[in-house]
Scaffold this motif. Structure first.
Motif, short mmCIF file in Angstrom:
data_model
loop_
_atom_site.label_atom_id
_atom_site.label_comp_id
_atom_site.label_asym_id
_atom_site.label_seq_id
_atom_site.Cartn_x
_atom_site.Cartn_y
_atom_site.Cartn_z
N UNK A 81 0.87 -1.25 -0.21
CA UNK A 81 0.04 0.02 0.13
C UNK A 81 0.88 1.08 -0.04
N UNK A 82 1.98 1.26 0.53
CA UNK A 82 2.93 2.40 0.83
C UNK A 82 3.49 2.54 -0.58
N UNK A 83 3.89 1.38 -1.09
CA UNK A 83 4.95 1.52 -2.56
C UNK A 83 3.66 2.21 -3.63
N UNK A 84 2.47 1.66 -3.35
CA UNK A 84 1.64 2.14 -4.36
C UNK A 84 1.11 3.72 -4.07
N UNK A 85 1.56 4.12 -3.16
CA UNK A 85 1.06 5.73 -2.56
C UNK A 85 -0.41 5.68 -2.19
N UNK A 115 -4.56 -2.28 -6.61
CA UNK A 115 -4.95 -2.38 -5.33
C UNK A 115 -6.09 -1.26 -5.06
N UNK A 116 -6.85 -0.98 -5.85
CA UNK A 116 -7.71 0.29 -5.84
C UNK A 116 -8.94 -0.41 -5.14
N UNK A 117 -9.42 -1.60 -5.45
CA UNK A 117 -10.52 -1.97 -4.74
C UNK A 117 -10.08 -2.64 -3.11
N UNK A 125 -6.68 -5.31 4.36
CA UNK A 125 -6.11 -5.54 2.97
C UNK A 125 -5.48 -6.97 2.96
N UNK A 126 -4.76 -7.30 3.92
CA UNK A 126 -4.17 -8.77 4.11
C UNK A 126 -4.95 -9.60 3.90
N UNK A 127 -6.02 -9.62 4.69
CA UNK A 127 -7.01 -10.52 4.68
C UNK A 127 -7.95 -10.67 3.19
#
Length: 202
Positions: A81-85, A115-117, A125-127
């Motif tokens: 999530x961080x890498x994707x901003x 990862x938008x959804x 998010x991990x789940x």
């Protein structure tokens, strides 16, 4: 099965003493331990489905969210999530930077789109990623088998908390069985989808 999935040097090892039906290992190549007594109960179609399932779960990249503890998967989701901003990177360590360097700007943009959804909460998010990849692995198992009933029987062998699939009786009983869990509903929905049917178009 490994060749059909494009997975090289995959290893499957039979083990007599294993608490779970199978275990993914963190080797350099995909490596899965499978409990011996489970293999003795499987039909040939279930056998192929099992191998397709575990090999897909052990695929590099996929196994980031199909093995390891919940905390490890949470950290990996946070890094993505961080890498994707999509999330502030404070306190998330060096992994996001490594991901950005590996993917480059275009890759990070593609990651953000993918990862938008998903939730912006790393634990949630991990789940979601775990369930999504698990669902994909079961669809792969279904494609290899080509038979919904075989895959459903395999699922109930691997998860003893699930009801057994009715072998006879009313159509409503079979419908209730496939509606009993999200994963079974997902597998059944894929089995009647145009995408699945297109693989068997002659």
């Amino acid at each position: 099965v490994a060749e059909r999935l494009g997975i090289e040097q995959a290893q499957l090892t039979r083990v007599d003493e294993l608490t779970e039906p199978f275990r993914l290992l963190t080797d350099d190549v995909p490596h899965v331990l499978v409990r011996s007594d489970l293999l003795l109960t499987l039909s040939p179609g279930e056998f192929q489905s099992l191998f397709a399932l575990v090999l897909e779960l052990a695929r590099p990249g996929v196994r980031l969210f199909t093995m390891g503890s919940e905390e490890e998967q949470r950290r990996r989701a946070e890094a993505l999530l961080v890498a994707a901003g999509a999330l502030d990177g404070e306190g998330s360590g060096a992994l996001p930077g490594e991901i950005r360097e590996l993917l480059g700007s275009e890759g990070c943009a593609a990651l953000a789109e993918s990862l938008a959804g998903f939730s912006r909460d790393p634990a949630e998010a991990a789940k979601q990623l775990h369930l999504a990849l698990l669902g994909t692995a079961w669809r792969v198992a279904l494609l290899v088998s080509g038979e919904l009933r075989q895959v459903a029987r395999l699922l109930t062998r691997l998860d003893e908390t699930l009801p057994k699939m009715p072998s006879a009786g009313k159509l409503e009983d079979l419908s209730d069985f496939f509606a009993s869990t999200l994963l079974l509903r997902s597998i059944a929905a894929f089995a009647i989808s145009p995408t699945f049917l297109s693989f068997f178009d002659t």
